[in-house]
Design an enzyme around this catalytic site. Sequence first.
Site, short mmCIF file in Angstrom:
data_model
loop_
_atom_site.label_atom_id
_atom_site.label_comp_id
_atom_site.label_asym_id
_atom_site.label_seq_id
_atom_site.Cartn_x
_atom_site.Cartn_y
_atom_site.Cartn_z
N TYR A 1 0.61 -1.17 -0.25
CA TYR A 1 0.54 -0.15 0.10
C TYR A 1 0.85 1.45 0.18
O TYR A 1 0.49 2.40 -0.15
CB TYR A 1 -0.97 -0.06 0.94
CG TYR A 1 -1.85 -1.01 0.61
CD1 TYR A 1 -3.21 -0.53 0.77
CD2 TYR A 1 -1.80 -2.31 1.22
CE1 TYR A 1 -4.53 -0.92 0.48
CE2 TYR A 1 -3.30 -3.04 0.87
CZ TYR A 1 -3.86 -2.01 0.74
OH TYR A 1 -5.13 -3.07 0.62
N LYS B 1 2.34 -14.48 6.06
CA LYS B 1 1.94 -15.05 4.96
C LYS B 1 3.68 -14.96 5.32
O LYS B 1 4.85 -15.12 3.94
CB LYS B 1 1.88 -14.63 3.71
CG LYS B 1 1.78 -15.49 2.54
CD LYS B 1 0.71 -16.46 3.31
CE LYS B 1 0.37 -17.82 1.49
NZ LYS B 1 0.44 -19.37 1.85
N ASP C 1 -3.29 -17.43 5.06
CA ASP C 1 -4.91 -18.27 4.41
C ASP C 1 -5.11 -18.79 4.96
O ASP C 1 -6.55 -18.76 5.22
CB ASP C 1 -4.11 -18.68 3.28
CG ASP C 1 -2.32 -19.38 3.56
OD1 ASP C 1 -2.47 -19.78 4.34
OD2 ASP C 1 -2.43 -20.71 2.62
N ASP D 1 -7.12 -5.83 5.08
CA ASP D 1 -7.69 -5.40 3.91
C ASP D 1 -8.32 -7.01 3.84
O ASP D 1 -9.57 -6.67 4.38
CB ASP D 1 -6.80 -4.88 3.02
CG ASP D 1 -7.68 -4.01 2.13
OD1 ASP D 1 -9.21 -3.68 3.10
OD2 ASP D 1 -7.54 -3.37 0.77
#
Length: 464
Positions: free
Chosen positions: A159, A229, A329, A353
Amino acid sequence: MVNFKDLTPPAGGTITIQDGVLNVPDNPVIPFVEGDGTGRDIWRASVRVFDAAVAKCYGGKRKIAWFEVLAGEKAFNKTGEWMPADTLTAFRHYLVGIKGPLTTPIGGGIRSLNVALRQELDLYVCLRPVRWFEGVPSPVKKPQDVDMVIFRENTEDIYAGIEWQAESAEAKKVIAWLQSEMKVKKIRFPETSGIGVKPVSREGSERLIRAAIRYALKFGRKSLHLVHKGNIMKFTEGAFRDWGYGVATREFRADTVTERETWILGNKEKDANISVEDNAKAIEPGYDLMTDEQKAKVRQEVEAGLALWATHGDGKWKRKLLVRDSIADITLQQVLTRAKEFSVLATPNLNGDYLSDALAAQVGGIGIAPGGNINYETGHAIFEATHGTAPKYADLDKVNPGSVILSGCMMLQHLGWTEAAAAIEKSIEKTIAQKRVTYDFARQMDGAKEIKCSEFADALIENL
């Protein structure tokens, strides 16, 4: 005194901060952005609820001096600018503000007005509490199990907007540097690749996670998940996880325990005579297949965990804040299947987000999802609707104002006006239980009475 080019602020007090604590006068000036599209309807409804709750709870001793500032389409139509300098000046000076949804300009210039505000004011925490109000339609079987607070890092990650368009001269230059200087061989189609950079810093990660831990301890939350992640992005999101554990064990040692430490301590509680080697084997099933160096590292971890026995042993760790991590995930799966296991979640920007909106869907959608963007050191905070402008419904007095109203509750809590915040939340619960709701809920609820946006505000004020 602060100087404005085109705006005149109302009479009122100025919020200040000292040693991390807000000093809030009884008549604070609060800048607000009405918002584009449906923002106009939503704000008119919401501000009436805020004022009524403050008046009822404090008997006229407190009152907000609302100060309209401009951003988005309304700003562009009046000034020719999407984000006038006066708006940033107001948010900087008065510290705390609130805004409705904004249109993102099409074409060049500012990518997102929301992101621009966050970066200009260094609002590094995106705070998103997610809970269910009884009676709200939900696609899941047990929405009541969802009671989570997301701390999303707000200024870094992709971002940051550092990227170059495919086949541009800039992209070609960056790719050439990666290939020649950094010996990168993993760009599959270099001639047609767009390139982006993902900055994740120690300072940015630590201040976000520090704020999340403080929140969890202040409000008696049981656990903190570091969502990442890192199994793929080892030096960005993996580092986020490692820095998070470092903050927890270095700065909050007396109040926290990591998940692996609970295993080590629990093993000793089950068998007081367990050896360090056997404890290591118990927490690492593949221990016997490790190299000597890897085994030594696990034994060191066990010894460090056992060194906490005086403060954390004999079950005392069960009263500490549990700090653990989970892959992004699988987290998106488990917040559906094991919602009760999650309480506070700290995450880099992009994961946060995704996670925020996915969780909002479980409790009724982003139409009633509140949000706040905060810098706890400077005191700057902007609370905002988390949904878009929905222009086709603009000026129809139709949409649900819940997102802005609940964001206002967050703002009131931030100011320390907790009574007014609680009164509004209870009124929302009561009004929804009466099945007096806007169209988005009414079409999914048996026996509901569909009311207008303004009428929903009337009902909330009636039920305060």
